[in-house]
Scaffold this motif. Structure first.
Motif, mmCIF file in Angstrom:
data_model
loop_
_atom_site.group_PDB
_atom_site.id
_atom_site.type_symbol
_atom_site.label_atom_id
_atom_site.label_comp_id
_atom_site.label_asym_id
_atom_site.label_seq_id
_atom_site.Cartn_x
_atom_site.Cartn_y
_atom_site.Cartn_z
ATOM 1 N N TYR A 96 -11.545 60.481 -58.762
ATOM 2 C CA TYR A 96 -10.325 60.705 -58.640
ATOM 3 C C TYR A 96 -9.680 60.543 -59.988
ATOM 4 O O TYR A 96 -10.174 59.682 -60.792
ATOM 5 C CB TYR A 96 -9.616 59.770 -57.761
ATOM 6 N N PHE A 97 -8.993 61.417 -60.447
ATOM 7 C CA PHE A 97 -8.213 61.325 -61.896
ATOM 8 C C PHE A 97 -6.922 61.476 -61.915
ATOM 9 O O PHE A 97 -6.323 61.666 -60.897
ATOM 10 C CB PHE A 97 -8.862 62.508 -62.700
ATOM 11 N N TYR A 98 -6.379 60.955 -63.169
ATOM 12 C CA TYR A 98 -4.611 61.072 -63.158
ATOM 13 C C TYR A 98 -4.482 62.735 -63.035
ATOM 14 O O TYR A 98 -4.740 63.339 -63.876
ATOM 15 C CB TYR A 98 -4.340 60.559 -64.622
ATOM 16 N N ASN A 100 -1.910 64.515 -63.633
ATOM 17 C CA ASN A 100 -1.103 65.115 -64.520
ATOM 18 C C ASN A 100 -1.706 65.075 -65.919
ATOM 19 O O ASN A 100 -1.128 65.610 -67.000
ATOM 20 C CB ASN A 100 0.443 64.672 -64.667
ATOM 21 N N LEU A 101 -2.664 64.784 -66.088
ATOM 22 C CA LEU A 101 -3.501 64.665 -67.461
ATOM 23 C C LEU A 101 -4.737 65.820 -67.387
ATOM 24 O O LEU A 101 -5.125 65.946 -66.326
ATOM 25 C CB LEU A 101 -4.226 63.232 -67.508
ATOM 26 N N GLU A 105 -7.695 64.480 -72.195
ATOM 27 C CA GLU A 105 -6.864 63.244 -72.323
ATOM 28 C C GLU A 105 -7.637 62.047 -71.585
ATOM 29 O O GLU A 105 -7.599 60.787 -72.035
ATOM 30 C CB GLU A 105 -5.443 63.534 -71.845
ATOM 31 N N ASP A 108 -10.712 60.980 -73.304
ATOM 32 C CA ASP A 108 -10.089 60.229 -74.488
ATOM 33 C C ASP A 108 -9.965 59.072 -74.103
ATOM 34 O O ASP A 108 -10.224 57.945 -74.735
ATOM 35 C CB ASP A 108 -8.970 60.946 -75.051
ATOM 36 N N LEU A 109 -9.332 58.607 -72.928
ATOM 37 C CA LEU A 109 -8.825 57.221 -72.375
ATOM 38 C C LEU A 109 -10.279 56.721 -72.167
ATOM 39 O O LEU A 109 -10.319 55.394 -72.618
ATOM 40 C CB LEU A 109 -7.965 57.601 -71.256
ATOM 41 N N TYR A 110 -11.084 57.387 -71.314
ATOM 42 C CA TYR A 110 -12.450 56.666 -71.044
ATOM 43 C C TYR A 110 -13.075 56.146 -72.215
ATOM 44 O O TYR A 110 -13.661 55.233 -72.112
ATOM 45 C CB TYR A 110 -13.253 57.494 -69.930
ATOM 46 N N MET A 112 -12.162 55.743 -75.153
ATOM 47 C CA MET A 112 -11.560 54.528 -75.977
ATOM 48 C C MET A 112 -11.889 53.125 -75.168
ATOM 49 O O MET A 112 -12.127 52.091 -75.895
ATOM 50 C CB MET A 112 -9.905 54.485 -75.973
ATOM 51 N N LEU A 113 -11.746 53.377 -73.777
ATOM 52 C CA LEU A 113 -11.942 51.823 -73.057
ATOM 53 C C LEU A 113 -13.362 51.796 -73.136
ATOM 54 O O LEU A 113 -13.782 50.431 -73.163
ATOM 55 C CB LEU A 113 -11.385 52.215 -71.523
ATOM 56 N N ARG A 143 -4.768 68.310 -61.599
ATOM 57 C CA ARG A 143 -4.407 68.539 -60.220
ATOM 58 C C ARG A 143 -4.902 69.993 -59.884
ATOM 59 O O ARG A 143 -4.755 70.244 -58.618
ATOM 60 C CB ARG A 143 -3.012 68.495 -60.224
ATOM 61 N N GLN A 157 -17.242 62.272 -67.491
ATOM 62 C CA GLN A 157 -16.921 60.658 -67.894
ATOM 63 C C GLN A 157 -18.307 59.657 -67.614
ATOM 64 O O GLN A 157 -18.029 58.706 -68.323
ATOM 65 C CB GLN A 157 -15.665 60.316 -66.864
ATOM 66 N N ALA A 158 -18.959 59.803 -66.533
ATOM 67 C CA ALA A 158 -19.829 58.953 -66.349
ATOM 68 C C ALA A 158 -20.836 58.935 -67.589
ATOM 69 O O ALA A 158 -21.536 57.972 -68.099
ATOM 70 C CB ALA A 158 -20.634 59.440 -65.231
ATOM 71 N N SER C 6 -4.316 52.369 -75.494
ATOM 72 C CA SER C 6 -5.090 53.302 -74.877
ATOM 73 C C SER C 6 -4.249 53.533 -73.375
ATOM 74 O O SER C 6 -3.745 54.553 -73.215
ATOM 75 C CB SER C 6 -6.412 53.394 -74.584
ATOM 76 N N ILE C 10 -1.435 56.244 -71.891
ATOM 77 C CA ILE C 10 -1.904 57.130 -70.773
ATOM 78 C C ILE C 10 -0.661 57.093 -69.811
ATOM 79 O O ILE C 10 -0.044 58.006 -69.056
ATOM 80 C CB ILE C 10 -3.079 56.895 -70.299
ATOM 81 N N GLU C 14 1.806 59.934 -68.461
ATOM 82 C CA GLU C 14 1.629 60.190 -66.979
ATOM 83 C C GLU C 14 3.179 59.984 -66.421
ATOM 84 O O GLU C 14 3.531 60.897 -65.607
ATOM 85 C CB GLU C 14 1.021 59.115 -66.193
ATOM 86 N N ARG C 17 5.261 63.172 -67.208
ATOM 87 C CA ARG C 17 4.987 64.210 -66.826
ATOM 88 C C ARG C 17 4.972 64.182 -65.315
ATOM 89 O O ARG C 17 5.037 65.273 -64.725
ATOM 90 C CB ARG C 17 3.403 64.759 -66.836
ATOM 91 N N THR C 80 -5.456 55.954 -54.708
ATOM 92 C CA THR C 80 -6.041 57.167 -55.198
ATOM 93 C C THR C 80 -7.484 56.909 -55.839
ATOM 94 O O THR C 80 -8.108 57.792 -56.401
ATOM 95 C CB THR C 80 -5.237 57.950 -56.361
ATOM 96 N N LYS C 81 -7.914 55.623 -55.995
ATOM 97 C CA LYS C 81 -9.071 55.081 -56.640
ATOM 98 C C LYS C 81 -9.185 55.458 -58.022
ATOM 99 O O LYS C 81 -10.221 55.519 -58.279
ATOM 100 C CB LYS C 81 -10.447 55.716 -55.761
ATOM 101 N N THR C 82 -8.072 55.766 -58.868
ATOM 102 C CA THR C 82 -8.376 56.239 -60.108
ATOM 103 C C THR C 82 -8.861 54.833 -60.800
ATOM 104 O O THR C 82 -9.414 55.017 -61.855
ATOM 105 C CB THR C 82 -7.139 56.842 -60.858
ATOM 106 N N ARG C 89 -15.396 50.002 -66.745
ATOM 107 C CA ARG C 89 -15.301 50.321 -68.218
ATOM 108 C C ARG C 89 -15.319 48.761 -68.723
ATOM 109 O O ARG C 89 -14.667 47.858 -67.944
ATOM 110 C CB ARG C 89 -14.577 50.935 -68.755
ATOM 111 N N VAL C 91 -13.253 46.623 -69.877
ATOM 112 C CA VAL C 91 -11.917 46.619 -69.875
ATOM 113 C C VAL C 91 -11.474 45.249 -69.059
ATOM 114 O O VAL C 91 -11.720 45.149 -68.063
ATOM 115 C CB VAL C 91 -11.086 47.717 -69.481
#
Lengths: 257, 265, 264
Positions: A96-98, A100-101, A105, A108-110, A112-113, A143, A157-158, C6, C10, C14, C17, C80-82, C89, C91
């Motif tokens: 599952y991802f965000y 709206n991204l 993007e 990029d987040l993953y 950085m983290l 989406r 991402q993995a 970061s 995001i 989010e 949008r 949503t398990k995001t 990670r 974090v």
């Protein structure tokens, strides 16, 4: 197996779920007293029926669940630990991802983290998206992605931060034959680069083709661990071994009417 | 895990310390000046008032009450034959038995009893005691239009109690007293001061203009009407001022050049 | 720090949008423009009504954005398990929560500033009435301060909402708890008065101490208290903000503790 070869250790790992309702507490066993060592560069497949504890085991490896007893060690560090987390790449059963991204993007987040250097991150994102054949969709919001695209984004991402251990929860579920082939090929390539792969699956054929070692979970217990020597001589033998193991553990092979 | 719990605990304690210290500091400087909830006027609109106060909107609650007041006061309660083109001077006997003239305002406000006018005034006062202009308007309407001077004085008394710094309340009290006593000259000087401020209600400017006319100060009356035409936003009092100005110019044509100069500026 | 920034970035993207956010912004702007009509009902005090109604609308819409955003921030991620791909990670969970909080606060502040700009345009739309209003109100000094203090309120409320989203069993109950705190926070002075009349001595001190757990949003209500004679709000702006930061920090600490125990 020497200690320096072991990257992942499950030490008397137990998880009991508690559910309380109107003051009454019910306990459900997730997994019980699981002991396992995974070597560097190994591909380990975890087999089990639905509800046998595969996802629980994986979540305990990742620190999403906390063990009731026992612990998990990755490179000698008890999970959750930043050192360990930086070396793990995780692919959930349904990524599952965000919504709206865009993939760029999100990656990029993953990145950085995962403490990747900003300079190396962008080229790596391009590389990984190309590897999973998503470069044409890198600016589209998630989406709009199909199931197969989401699965490939999950893989992206993995592997983004070039982890040493990959933990894959049902990596081939829901994939079409081409997708299946591509994922299998990628797993083999990653293993050839020296990565350790730990995955769970229902798909007997895939486990047969990929795994060096297999563990069978029955009702939360790791009842059998064996190497591919046991099934390599005959196709379909793994399924037989699996069913025999279930029967000897007291699981009825007859489905209720 | 234990380390996280320790960190959270320390963080909690430090935050509590910051809360208590700075709250204590702010309490020393903060002075709440709105009336208590128990002092709110119970009306059918109480729920609205409370709903607005539940998220700290005293001023808006008072504004809405003011709008409701205008809607209440803007509707004639009694049928009244009223010639729109001239103002009426009504003759009556005051409490000392003397005949006196009061101005009837052809702005359609005040055509009735309006028994709830004081309640509206108090409601505004207790929601926002610093909505001075609205309170002055209500007091002025009570005193000069509806002739309920006691209610006007009651409202102004409470207004002074709640906001003693707004000295114009006292000005209005004086104006009411002078009017009651028939001391028009003193009333004139009080009103001259009152209209210096932009929140002076139009009805007081009208009273002043009538007093000027009474004492033959037609140029001053013209200046007042000119000021009203340029500054009053309500349509009816502005139109009344225009009509009164035209009527005055008919009676005194030599004032026309002055009128032209005033209206040109 | 990088992780916090970061995640904050995001979160902000989010939010912006998100269609719900845009709808809220649209309705807020509409209400502000519609306040011109409401102002017309109060001749003589047009600008005052537009001023007051607009400030309340800005705060309400800021509140809606903050509360809905905060309540769903973590809950939605869990559903949503995001969140799995974040927490697996390296974090810190605290950093994650803090990053989400910062991102949301920036989104809320942006909403309020945007609406404030529209509000200013609406207020100055009628220049003459605005000039009259300026005689009574030091508008250009007080207005930015009012908005800043309203944002301070949102800062505290967002932290409260975030805590309740982790504590309550559903987003609806989290919403109800948060709104209850919001309302209670505006009756702080009434509560203090009741305590003083009902309790004496040590009991009064103890109950006051407990009551200080509830926020006092009246300190931040500059839109209502600037018209006090001898308004002294300028003196305590910095201290009020520190109080707000401490309060938000308290609830963030609680949230962090709850979140560290949470299993997924």
């Amino acid at each position: 197996m020497s200690k320096s070869d072991v990257v992942l250790t499950l030490h008397h790992l137990t998880k009991t779920y508690k559910r309380s309702h109107l003051g009454f507490v019910k306990r459900f066993r997730g997994i019980a007293d699981v002991n396992l060592e995974i070597e560097k560069g190994e591909i380990f497949g975890l087999l089990g029926l639905n509800g046998s504890g595969k996802t629980t085991t994986i979540k305990l490896l990742l620190g999403l669940l906390f063990p009731t007893e026992g612990h998990v060690e990755i490179y000698g560090h008890r999970v959750p630990h930043p050192f360990a987390q930086q070396r793990i790449g995780y692919l959930p059963e349904v990524p599952y991802f965000y919504r709206n991204l865009t993939p760029v993007e999100v990656l990029d987040l993953y990145g950085m983290l995962s403490k990747m250097h900003p300079k190396s991150l962008r080229p790596r994102i391009e590389e990984v998206l190309s590897l999973v054949k998503l470069d044409h969709a890198k600016k589209r919001p998630m989406r709009e992605f199909s199931k197969g695209m989401l699965q490939r984004a999950g893989l992206a991402q993995a592997i983004l931060h070039d982890p040493e251990i990959l933990i894959l929860d049902e990596p081939v579920t829901g994939l079409d034959p081409l997708g299946l082939h591509q994922v299998r090929k990628l797993i083999v390539e990653l293993n050839e680069q020296g990565k350790t792969i730990f995955f769970s699956s229902h798909n007997m054929a895939e486990v047969e083709k990929l795994a060096d070692r297999v563990g069978i979970l029955v009702d939360g217990k790791l009842v059998r661990v064996f190497t591919k020597d046991n099934w390599i001589m005959k196709e379909g033998l793994l399924e037989e071994i699996f069913l025999q193991t279930l029967e000897s553990s007291g699981v009825s092979l007859e489905r209720p009417a | 895990m234990k380390k996280t719990t320790q960190v959270s605990f320390i963080w909690l304690v430090l935050s509590l310390g910051v809360i208590f210290f700075f709250r204590w500091q702010v309490e020393a400087l903060f002075r709440w000046q709105y009336p208590r909830l128990t002092q709110l006027v119970p009306t059918p609109h109480f729920a609205t008032d409370l709903a607005l106060l539940s998220q700290g909107s005293h001023r808006l609650a008072a504004d809405i009450t003011y709008i409701q007041l205008l809607q209440y006061y803007g509707v004639p309660e009694q049928s009244h034959s009223h010639d729109d083109h001239e103002h009426h001077d009504h003759e009556h006997q005051n409490h000392k038995g003397r005949k006196e003239t009061t101005s009837g305002f052809s702005n359609h406000l005040g055509d009735g009893i309006y028994s709830q006018l004081l309640t509206y005034g108090k409601r505004i006062l207790r929601l926002d005691p610093f909505f001075n202009g609205a309170i002055l308007e209500v007091a002025g309407a009570l005193a000069f239009n509806i002739q309920r001077t006691e209610e006007a004085r009651e409202l102004l008394r409470e207004a002074i109690e709640r906001d003693p710094t707004f000295y114009r309340y006292r000005l209005y009290v004086a104006a009411i007293l002078f009017r009651q006593e028939g001391q028009d000259r003193k009333l004139l000087s009080v009103l001259e001061e009152a209209i210096q401020y932009s929140d002076c209600p139009p009805l007081l400017e009208n009273i002043l203009a009538n007093l000027y006319k009474k004492y033959g100060q037609f140029e001053d009356a013209l200046k007042v009407y000119g000021h009203m035409i340029k500054t009053v936003q309500e349509k009816n009092p502005r139109q009344d001022a225009q009509r009164n100005l035209v009527a005055l110019l008919h009676e005194h044509p030599k004032l026309v050049p002055l009128a032209e100069r005033l209206l040109q500026d | 720090m990088k992780a916090i920034l970061s995640i904050a970035k995001i979160t902000l993207i989010e939010q912006i949008r998100n269609r719900l956010y845009l709808v809220i912004l649209f309705f807020g702007a509409t209400i502000l423009v519609a306040s011109l009509l409401v102002g017309a009902l109060a001749p003589g005090y047009r600008v005052r009504v537009i001023f007051d109604l607009g400030l309340v609308a800005i705060e309400i819409f800021g509140l809606i954005t903050a509360v809905f955003g905060a309540v769903n921030l973590v809950l939605q991620e869990v559903e949503t398990k995001t969140i799995y791909l974040i927490l697996t990670r390296p974090v810190n969970r605290m950093s994650y929560l803090f990053g989400r909080f910062v991102g949301l606060i920036v989104a809320v502040a942006a909403t309020m500033v945007f609406m404030a700009l529209i509000h200013i345009l609406v207020i100055v739309f009628r220049p003459y009435q605005f000039q009259v209003f300026l005689e009574r109100v030091d508008f250009w000094h007080i207005y930015p301060l009012i908005i800043a203090m309203s944002i301070g309120k949102m800062f505290m409320t967002t932290a409260i909402a975030l805590f309740f989203s982790l504590f309550a069993t559903s987003s609806v109950s989290a919403l109800i708890f948060t709104v209850s705190f919001w309302v209670a926070g505006h009756f702080g002075t009434e509560l203090a008065f009741l305590i003083d009349t009902s309790f004496k001595g040590v009991a009064a001190i103890l109950v006051h101490f407990i009551s200080w757990i509830l926020p006092n949003f009246q300190y931040f209500n500059f839109r209502d208290i600037f018209s006090f004679p001898n308004f002294s709000g300028y003196q305590y702006v910095g201290k009020a903000w520190m109080y707000g930061v401490g309060y938000a920090s308290f609830f963030l600490a609680l949230s962090s503790f709850l979140f560290s125990k949470k299993e997924f």
